[in-house]
Scaffold this motif. Structure first.
Motif, mmCIF file in Angstrom:
data_model
loop_
_atom_site.group_PDB
_atom_site.id
_atom_site.type_symbol
_atom_site.label_atom_id
_atom_site.label_comp_id
_atom_site.label_asym_id
_atom_site.label_seq_id
_atom_site.Cartn_x
_atom_site.Cartn_y
_atom_site.Cartn_z
ATOM 1 N N PRO A 129 6.316 1.768 -7.407
ATOM 2 C CA PRO A 129 5.824 0.465 -6.959
ATOM 3 C C PRO A 129 5.054 0.591 -5.649
ATOM 4 O O PRO A 129 5.437 1.354 -4.761
ATOM 5 C CB PRO A 129 7.107 -0.355 -6.769
ATOM 6 C CG PRO A 129 8.146 0.354 -7.561
ATOM 7 C CD PRO A 129 7.786 1.802 -7.533
ATOM 8 N N PHE A 130 3.953 -0.145 -5.542
ATOM 9 C CA PHE A 130 3.165 -0.152 -4.312
ATOM 10 C C PHE A 130 3.318 -1.502 -3.622
ATOM 11 O O PHE A 130 3.204 -2.537 -4.273
ATOM 12 C CB PHE A 130 1.697 0.110 -4.607
ATOM 13 C CG PHE A 130 0.849 0.110 -3.354
ATOM 14 C CD1 PHE A 130 0.648 1.274 -2.649
ATOM 15 C CD2 PHE A 130 0.288 -1.069 -2.869
ATOM 16 C CE1 PHE A 130 -0.119 1.276 -1.475
ATOM 17 C CE2 PHE A 130 -0.466 -1.074 -1.702
ATOM 18 C CZ PHE A 130 -0.672 0.100 -1.004
ATOM 19 N N PRO A 131 3.536 -1.513 -2.296
ATOM 20 C CA PRO A 131 3.681 -0.360 -1.405
ATOM 21 C C PRO A 131 5.059 0.292 -1.491
ATOM 22 O O PRO A 131 5.210 1.464 -1.170
ATOM 23 C CB PRO A 131 3.444 -0.955 -0.023
ATOM 24 C CG PRO A 131 3.948 -2.357 -0.160
ATOM 25 C CD PRO A 131 3.565 -2.785 -1.547
ATOM 26 N N ASN A 132 6.066 -0.494 -1.914
ATOM 27 C CA ASN A 132 7.414 0.033 -2.088
ATOM 28 C C ASN A 132 8.230 -1.017 -2.824
ATOM 29 O O ASN A 132 7.830 -2.194 -2.928
ATOM 30 C CB ASN A 132 8.057 0.394 -0.736
ATOM 31 C CG ASN A 132 7.969 -0.745 0.260
ATOM 32 O OD1 ASN A 132 8.595 -1.792 0.073
ATOM 33 N ND2 ASN A 132 7.196 -0.565 1.329
ATOM 34 N N ALA A 133 9.381 -0.615 -3.331
ATOM 35 C CA ALA A 133 10.214 -1.535 -4.104
ATOM 36 C C ALA A 133 10.725 -2.713 -3.276
ATOM 37 O O ALA A 133 10.723 -3.852 -3.759
ATOM 38 C CB ALA A 133 11.383 -0.776 -4.731
ATOM 39 N N PRO A 134 11.197 -2.518 -2.017
ATOM 40 C CA PRO A 134 11.652 -3.676 -1.234
ATOM 41 C C PRO A 134 10.553 -4.708 -1.009
ATOM 42 O O PRO A 134 10.828 -5.920 -1.013
ATOM 43 C CB PRO A 134 12.107 -3.040 0.091
ATOM 44 C CG PRO A 134 12.475 -1.647 -0.266
ATOM 45 C CD PRO A 134 11.497 -1.246 -1.322
ATOM 46 N N ALA A 135 9.309 -4.272 -0.827
ATOM 47 C CA ALA A 135 8.217 -5.224 -0.632
ATOM 48 C C ALA A 135 7.972 -6.037 -1.898
ATOM 49 O O ALA A 135 7.843 -7.277 -1.845
ATOM 50 C CB ALA A 135 6.947 -4.489 -0.220
ATOM 51 N N LEU A 136 7.919 -5.377 -3.044
ATOM 52 C CA LEU A 136 7.682 -6.110 -4.288
ATOM 53 C C LEU A 136 8.868 -6.997 -4.655
ATOM 54 O O LEU A 136 8.698 -7.978 -5.378
ATOM 55 C CB LEU A 136 7.380 -5.132 -5.420
ATOM 56 C CG LEU A 136 5.990 -4.484 -5.390
ATOM 57 C CD1 LEU A 136 5.781 -3.635 -6.642
ATOM 58 C CD2 LEU A 136 4.890 -5.533 -5.293
ATOM 59 N N ALA A 137 10.043 -6.694 -4.144
ATOM 60 C CA ALA A 137 11.222 -7.519 -4.432
ATOM 61 C C ALA A 137 11.134 -8.889 -3.784
ATOM 62 O O ALA A 137 11.811 -9.829 -4.228
ATOM 63 C CB ALA A 137 12.491 -6.799 -3.971
ATOM 64 N N VAL A 138 10.333 -9.016 -2.717
ATOM 65 C CA VAL A 138 10.218 -10.308 -2.022
ATOM 66 C C VAL A 138 8.825 -10.907 -2.134
ATOM 67 O O VAL A 138 8.594 -12.032 -1.677
ATOM 68 C CB VAL A 138 10.601 -10.176 -0.536
ATOM 69 C CG1 VAL A 138 12.028 -9.662 -0.388
ATOM 70 C CG2 VAL A 138 9.624 -9.279 0.218
ATOM 71 N N GLN A 139 7.888 -10.166 -2.743
ATOM 72 C CA GLN A 139 6.503 -10.625 -2.800
ATOM 73 C C GLN A 139 6.347 -11.829 -3.723
ATOM 74 O O GLN A 139 6.633 -11.767 -4.920
ATOM 75 C CB GLN A 139 5.592 -9.508 -3.296
ATOM 76 C CG GLN A 139 4.122 -9.905 -3.467
ATOM 77 C CD GLN A 139 3.445 -10.221 -2.160
ATOM 78 O OE1 GLN A 139 3.110 -9.315 -1.417
ATOM 79 N NE2 GLN A 139 3.250 -11.506 -1.873
ATOM 80 N N ARG A 140 5.900 -12.945 -3.162
ATOM 81 C CA ARG A 140 5.616 -14.124 -3.978
ATOM 82 C C ARG A 140 4.273 -13.965 -4.693
ATOM 83 O O ARG A 140 3.390 -13.269 -4.216
ATOM 84 C CB ARG A 140 5.603 -15.372 -3.101
ATOM 85 C CG ARG A 140 6.948 -15.685 -2.466
ATOM 86 C CD ARG A 140 6.903 -16.958 -1.647
ATOM 87 N NE ARG A 140 8.225 -17.327 -1.151
ATOM 88 C CZ ARG A 140 8.525 -18.520 -0.640
ATOM 89 N NH1 ARG A 140 7.586 -19.453 -0.547
ATOM 90 N NH2 ARG A 140 9.746 -18.768 -0.231
ATOM 91 N N LEU A 141 4.154 -14.641 -5.826
ATOM 92 C CA LEU A 141 2.889 -14.602 -6.559
ATOM 93 C C LEU A 141 1.783 -15.307 -5.792
ATOM 94 O O LEU A 141 0.681 -14.773 -5.645
ATOM 95 C CB LEU A 141 3.064 -15.257 -7.934
ATOM 96 C CG LEU A 141 1.768 -15.481 -8.713
ATOM 97 C CD1 LEU A 141 1.157 -14.147 -9.143
ATOM 98 C CD2 LEU A 141 2.008 -16.382 -9.920
ATOM 99 N N SER A 142 2.046 -16.504 -5.313
ATOM 100 C CA SER A 142 1.011 -17.340 -4.715
ATOM 101 C C SER A 142 0.626 -16.823 -3.338
ATOM 102 O O SER A 142 1.483 -16.663 -2.469
ATOM 103 C CB SER A 142 1.506 -18.787 -4.576
ATOM 104 O OG SER A 142 1.949 -19.305 -5.800
ATOM 105 N N SER A 143 -0.658 -16.604 -3.121
ATOM 106 C CA SER A 143 -1.100 -16.252 -1.782
ATOM 107 C C SER A 143 -1.111 -17.464 -0.870
ATOM 108 O O SER A 143 -0.880 -17.346 0.328
ATOM 109 C CB SER A 143 -2.486 -15.602 -1.829
ATOM 110 O OG SER A 143 -3.407 -16.449 -2.471
#
Length: 316
Positions: A129-143
């Protein structure tokens, strides 16, 4: 919105000249009690257009995450927010309306995690996963946000589906921003399919900044093209009324542009859309872009790189 007094005056003049019943604004800084939006509404009233109802929600832009969202090894930078921003609430969306807004009936999908979207096209580099798994775990779809806002017209509610998608550039080979932009647009096809609960079958308008043209520039164009071809929607193809010469370097007709990014930017593009539901009648549409020497030209130029897009609707 942020800007100097002259720009705010220009924005007020342009909106007052268009005199819409309902308008979605982009790039308006958010505060909890909507003081900034209220002040802008008052400036527009001084220019000649009154809106009795205002609405905004906290945007994802500038919202802290506590994670290294761009993978550069540093925390707390503007790029480490849910979407790039110097502070929480920067550059949000807002609605001004002559008609009441059913705030209790609003559906806000801005907290939807990108990973939880069906078929999410998440960025991956070398299988990780980019940049890392913890980041994608909290990344919301909506900018910025995805809202469904009922506006109460005299003959019943009209649902306004609005958004501001990420710019699909300023990333690396992982195409993080391009993938996110694509999924932010694909969200609306899934929403209309019922993937996130009951969606209105009629009397709705999808309106927002896609930050993407159908056939030009960088980005993944499939989701936008699917929306423009969706039988549940109609594309009035708003265009400016003033003549504009064709650019031999472009396949697209610049009459349909809604923005102009000066050099070294890409120039003109159609990136802002109003797509009414198929049951609504389109009486007229346009892009407010006066030619040099015409009334409002200077104000439009000073207000924003983006131009005001409008559609007149009637119930069939």
């Amino acid at each position: 919105m942020r800007g100097d007094d002259a720009q705010i005056d220009a924005v007020a003049a342009v909106i007052a000249a268009a005199s819409p019943d309902v308008i979605v604004l982009q790039g308006v800084d958010y505060d909890l009690e909507l003081h900034a939006l209220g002040a802008l509404r008052d400036r527009i009233a001084e220019a000649g257009a009154d809106f009795g109802h205002i609405f905004a929600l906290r945007p994802n832009r500038g919202m802290p995450t506590g994670q290294d969202m761009d993978g550069n090894g540093r925390l707390g930078e503007p790029a480490d927010r849910q979407a790039y921003g110097a502070f929480s609430g920067q550059g949000g969306m807002a609605i001004l309306s002559r008609y009441p807004i059913d705030a209790a009936g609003v559906r806000d999908f801005s907290a939807l995690l990108w990973k939880d979207m069906p078929g999410a096209d998440l960025p991956v580099v070398d299988g990780a996963p980019f940049p890392n798994a913890p980041a994608l775990a909290v990344q919301r779809l909506s900018s910025v946000g995805h809202w469904v806002v009922p506006v109460i017209l005299p003959d019943g509610p009209l649902h306004l589906l609005t958004f501001h998608a990420s710019t699909p550039v300023f990333d690396g080979p992982e195409d993080r921003n391009g993938r996110r932009n694509h999924d932010e647009l694909r969200f609306w096809s899934l929403y209309l399919d019922g993937a996130f609960g009951t969606a209105p079958a009629s009397r709705f308008v999808l309106a927002g900044a896609a930050n993407l043209a159908p056939d030009e520039g960088e980005g993944r164009h499939g989701a936008l093209r699917a929306l423009l071809a969706d039988a549940r929607l109609q594309d009035p193809r708003p265009r400016r009324s003033a003549p504009v010469p064709r650019d031999p370097a472009r396949a697209a007709d610049p009459a349909f542009d809604t923005v102009h990014w000066p050099a070294p930017g890409p120039g003109g593009r159609r990136v802002d859309y109003i797509l009414p539901s198929a049951d609504l009648g389109v009486l007229a549409s346009g892009v407010l872009w006066p030619a040099p020497g015409e009334t409002l030209h200077a104000k439009v130029e000073a207000a924003s790189r983006h131009r005001l897009v409008w559609v007149d609707l009637a119930r069939r």
